[in-house]
Design an enzyme around this catalytic site. Structure first.
Site, PDB file in Angstrom:
ATOM      1  N   GLY A 177       1.032  -1.340  -0.050  1.00  0.00           N
ATOM      2  CA  GLY A 177      -0.078  -0.030  -0.056  1.00  0.00           C
ATOM      3  C   GLY A 177       0.777   1.297   0.107  1.00  0.00           C
ATOM      4  O   GLY A 177       0.517   2.119   0.610  1.00  0.00           O
ATOM      5  N   THR A 228       1.432   3.308  -2.492  1.00  0.00           N
ATOM      6  CA  THR A 228       1.324   4.341  -3.480  1.00  0.00           C
ATOM      7  C   THR A 228       0.563   5.624  -2.810  1.00  0.00           C
ATOM      8  O   THR A 228       0.365   6.611  -3.451  1.00  0.00           O
ATOM      9  CB  THR A 228       0.370   3.845  -4.780  1.00  0.00           C
ATOM     10  OG1 THR A 228      -0.685   3.092  -4.293  1.00  0.00           O
ATOM     11  CG2 THR A 228       1.485   2.992  -5.490  1.00  0.00           C
ATOM     12  N   ARG A 287      -0.685  -0.844  -6.113  1.00  0.00           N
ATOM     13  CA  ARG A 287      -1.646  -1.105  -7.253  1.00  0.00           C
ATOM     14  C   ARG A 287      -0.933  -0.304  -8.544  1.00  0.00           C
ATOM     15  O   ARG A 287      -1.162  -0.849  -9.449  1.00  0.00           O
ATOM     16  CB  ARG A 287      -2.939  -1.165  -6.890  1.00  0.00           C
ATOM     17  CG  ARG A 287      -3.378  -2.095  -6.108  1.00  0.00           C
ATOM     18  CD  ARG A 287      -5.114  -2.216  -6.226  1.00  0.00           C
ATOM     19  NE  ARG A 287      -5.682  -1.101  -5.498  1.00  0.00           N
ATOM     20  CZ  ARG A 287      -6.715  -0.749  -5.072  1.00  0.00           C
ATOM     21  NH1 ARG A 287      -7.686  -1.395  -5.797  1.00  0.00           N
ATOM     22  NH2 ARG A 287      -7.176   0.214  -4.366  1.00  0.00           N
ATOM     23  N   ASP A 311      -1.987  -6.398  -6.729  1.00  0.00           N
ATOM     24  CA  ASP A 311      -3.082  -6.300  -5.819  1.00  0.00           C
ATOM     25  C   ASP A 311      -2.984  -7.299  -4.830  1.00  0.00           C
ATOM     26  O   ASP A 311      -3.301  -8.397  -5.169  1.00  0.00           O
ATOM     27  CB  ASP A 311      -4.478  -6.097  -6.769  1.00  0.00           C
ATOM     28  CG  ASP A 311      -5.625  -5.944  -6.224  1.00  0.00           C
ATOM     29  OD1 ASP A 311      -5.810  -5.884  -4.843  1.00  0.00           O
ATOM     30  OD2 ASP A 311      -6.822  -5.559  -6.695  1.00  0.00           O
ATOM     31  N   VAL A 312      -2.988  -6.849  -3.590  1.00  0.00           N
ATOM     32  CA  VAL A 312      -2.958  -8.011  -2.521  1.00  0.00           C
ATOM     33  C   VAL A 312      -4.029  -8.745  -2.437  1.00  0.00           C
ATOM     34  O   VAL A 312      -4.276  -9.814  -1.869  1.00  0.00           O
ATOM     35  CB  VAL A 312      -2.556  -7.207  -1.076  1.00  0.00           C
ATOM     36  CG1 VAL A 312      -1.311  -6.632  -1.076  1.00  0.00           C
ATOM     37  CG2 VAL A 312      -3.737  -6.491  -0.486  1.00  0.00           C
ATOM     38  N   TYR A 342     -15.887  -2.515   7.953  1.00  0.00           N
ATOM     39  CA  TYR A 342     -14.727  -1.933   8.075  1.00  0.00           C
ATOM     40  C   TYR A 342     -14.028  -2.071   9.453  1.00  0.00           C
ATOM     41  O   TYR A 342     -12.814  -2.786   9.621  1.00  0.00           O
ATOM     42  CB  TYR A 342     -14.383  -0.353   7.731  1.00  0.00           C
ATOM     43  CG  TYR A 342     -13.334  -0.056   7.924  1.00  0.00           C
ATOM     44  CD1 TYR A 342     -12.050  -0.118   7.199  1.00  0.00           C
ATOM     45  CD2 TYR A 342     -12.872   1.116   9.227  1.00  0.00           C
ATOM     46  CE1 TYR A 342     -10.833   0.664   7.423  1.00  0.00           C
ATOM     47  CE2 TYR A 342     -11.798   1.636   9.366  1.00  0.00           C
ATOM     48  CZ  TYR A 342     -10.648   1.184   8.527  1.00  0.00           C
ATOM     49  OH  TYR A 342      -9.500   1.890   8.804  1.00  0.00           O
ATOM     50  N   PRO A 383      -4.318   3.705  14.648  1.00  0.00           N
ATOM     51  CA  PRO A 383      -4.733   5.019  14.695  1.00  0.00           C
ATOM     52  C   PRO A 383      -6.088   5.394  14.720  1.00  0.00           C
ATOM     53  O   PRO A 383      -6.910   4.765  14.072  1.00  0.00           O
ATOM     54  CB  PRO A 383      -3.670   5.495  13.143  1.00  0.00           C
ATOM     55  CG  PRO A 383      -3.475   4.346  12.692  1.00  0.00           C
ATOM     56  CD  PRO A 383      -3.988   3.232  13.320  1.00  0.00           C
ATOM     57  N   THR A 439      -5.611  11.516   5.346  1.00  0.00           N
ATOM     58  CA  THR A 439      -5.049  11.044   4.166  1.00  0.00           C
ATOM     59  C   THR A 439      -6.275  11.070   3.175  1.00  0.00           C
ATOM     60  O   THR A 439      -7.129  11.598   3.125  1.00  0.00           O
ATOM     61  CB  THR A 439      -4.448   9.706   4.308  1.00  0.00           C
ATOM     62  OG1 THR A 439      -5.476   8.820   4.796  1.00  0.00           O
ATOM     63  CG2 THR A 439      -3.198   9.562   5.041  1.00  0.00           C
ATOM     64  N   PHE A 466      -7.886   8.526   2.819  1.00  0.00           N
ATOM     65  CA  PHE A 466      -8.700   7.639   3.468  1.00  0.00           C
ATOM     66  C   PHE A 466     -10.569   7.952   3.561  1.00  0.00           C
ATOM     67  O   PHE A 466     -11.004   7.060   2.864  1.00  0.00           O
ATOM     68  CB  PHE A 466      -8.439   7.418   4.902  1.00  0.00           C
ATOM     69  CG  PHE A 466      -9.341   6.451   5.882  1.00  0.00           C
ATOM     70  CD1 PHE A 466      -9.238   5.059   5.855  1.00  0.00           C
ATOM     71  CD2 PHE A 466     -10.372   6.824   6.534  1.00  0.00           C
ATOM     72  CE1 PHE A 466      -9.737   4.274   6.725  1.00  0.00           C
ATOM     73  CE2 PHE A 466     -11.278   6.209   7.209  1.00  0.00           C
ATOM     74  CZ  PHE A 466     -10.882   4.753   7.428  1.00  0.00           C
TER      75      PHE A 466
HETATM   76  C1  8X3 Z   1      -9.483   5.050  10.261  1.00  0.00           C
HETATM   77  C2  8X3 Z   1      -9.990   5.563  11.822  1.00  0.00           C
HETATM   78  O1  8X3 Z   1     -11.989   6.181  12.931  1.00  0.00           O
HETATM   79  O2  8X3 Z   1     -11.776   6.877  10.567  1.00  0.00           O
HETATM   80  O3  8X3 Z   1      -9.125   3.775  10.573  1.00  0.00           O
HETATM   81  O4  8X3 Z   1     -12.092   4.534  11.667  1.00  0.00           O
HETATM   82  S1  8X3 Z   1     -11.592   5.792  11.635  1.00  0.00           S
END
Ligand code: 8X3
Length: 265
Positions: free
Chosen positions: A21, A23, A46, A72-73, A164, A194, A199, A201
């Protein structure tokens, strides 16, 4: 032996780290910081173009060996093939399992099954596919370190987090099992958990909706990839007898997923 004051040592100089991961986000920053610590790098991601670009940047600042593999894992067969190729010519002292993602925030009965598959296949199965052959090689090295990227979501589930959160709880559990399985070796296993890290994310989670993504980090100072990378480095840069198994890192304004202090503008 009596305690002696010592200056900070670089225990990981000239070691080789394989990072998934790379990139974007945390994985990319760890690669940059490990290069500065004079660590050889095997970079997995990827996006071929981004890998090439990252290699170019890192090669300029580091004289260490850097190799990249577009992968791709989730694809078990190609992970097996690629890992075989890598492990035939290199030994991996450090494995950073950073590849992972969140998709969507729907209530459990409204979730998208494709999102579920992508999260389970990347965050959990991908981590297993990569780790298995690396750990087999690490056993022959005797001394090594694995760092798995968990999350506060793996500790405390929150509304809409469902799958998730479940994948990250599984990563935390796997970290404990890995430590148990490797008890008689000098292979350390660390779970980094964390809180909110700014990011890509959230833009990935909200399918590119930048407004929604920005709102996640509004009104407080979130963590940045650099903060997590610094923590990973300090966990890695420890003597053989020190195994930091689990580390929570939160923004100071966030104590858990429910306790987040936002300032109004
Ligand atoms: C990321 C933290 O709180 O957005 O893994 O799920 S959270």
């Amino acid at each position: 032996m009596a305690y002696q004051e010592k200056t900070m040592k670089n225990y990981i100089k000239n070691k080789t780290a394989l990072i998934t991961g790379v990139t974007s986000g945390i994985g990319r920053q760890i690669a940059i910081d490990l290069a500065a610590m004079k660590v050889n790098l095997i970079l997995l991601g990827r996006d071929k173009k981004k890998l090439k670009k990252l290699k170019k940047i890192l090669s300029k600042q580091s004289k260490r060996e850097i190799s990249t593999y577009a992968l791709d894992v989730r694809d078990r067969e190609s992970v097996e093939k690629t890992m075989k190729k890598i492990l035939k010519k290199q030994t991996v002292d450090i494995l950073i399992n950073s590849a992972g993602l969140a998709l969507g925030m729907e209530q459990i009965d409204k979730g998208d099954s494709d999102h579920w598959d992508a999260m389970i296949d990347t965050n959990l199965k991908g981590l297993l596919y990569v780790s298995k052959p690396v750990i087999a090689q690490m056993r022959s090295l005797g001394t090594a370190h694995i760092v798995n990227l968990g999350s506060v979501a793996g500790k405390t589930a929150y509304p809409g987090g469902n799958v998730y959160c479940a994948t990250k709880a599984a990563v935390h559990s796997l970290g404990e099992s890995m430590n148990a399985d490797l008890m008689s070796t000098n292979i350390k296993v660390t779970t980094i958990a964390p809180g909110a890290v700014n990011t890509n994310f959230s833009s990935t989670r909200f399918d590119g909706d930048q407004k929604k993504a920005d709102a996640v980090y509004k009104g407080y100072t979130p963590l940045y990839a650099e903060d997590i990378s610094q923590a990973v480095l300090s966990v890695l840069n420890t003597p053989k007898h020190v195994n930091i198994q689990y580390l929570d890192i939160m923004p100071t304004a966030q104590r858990n997923p429910y306790l987040l202090h936002r300032k109004e503008d």
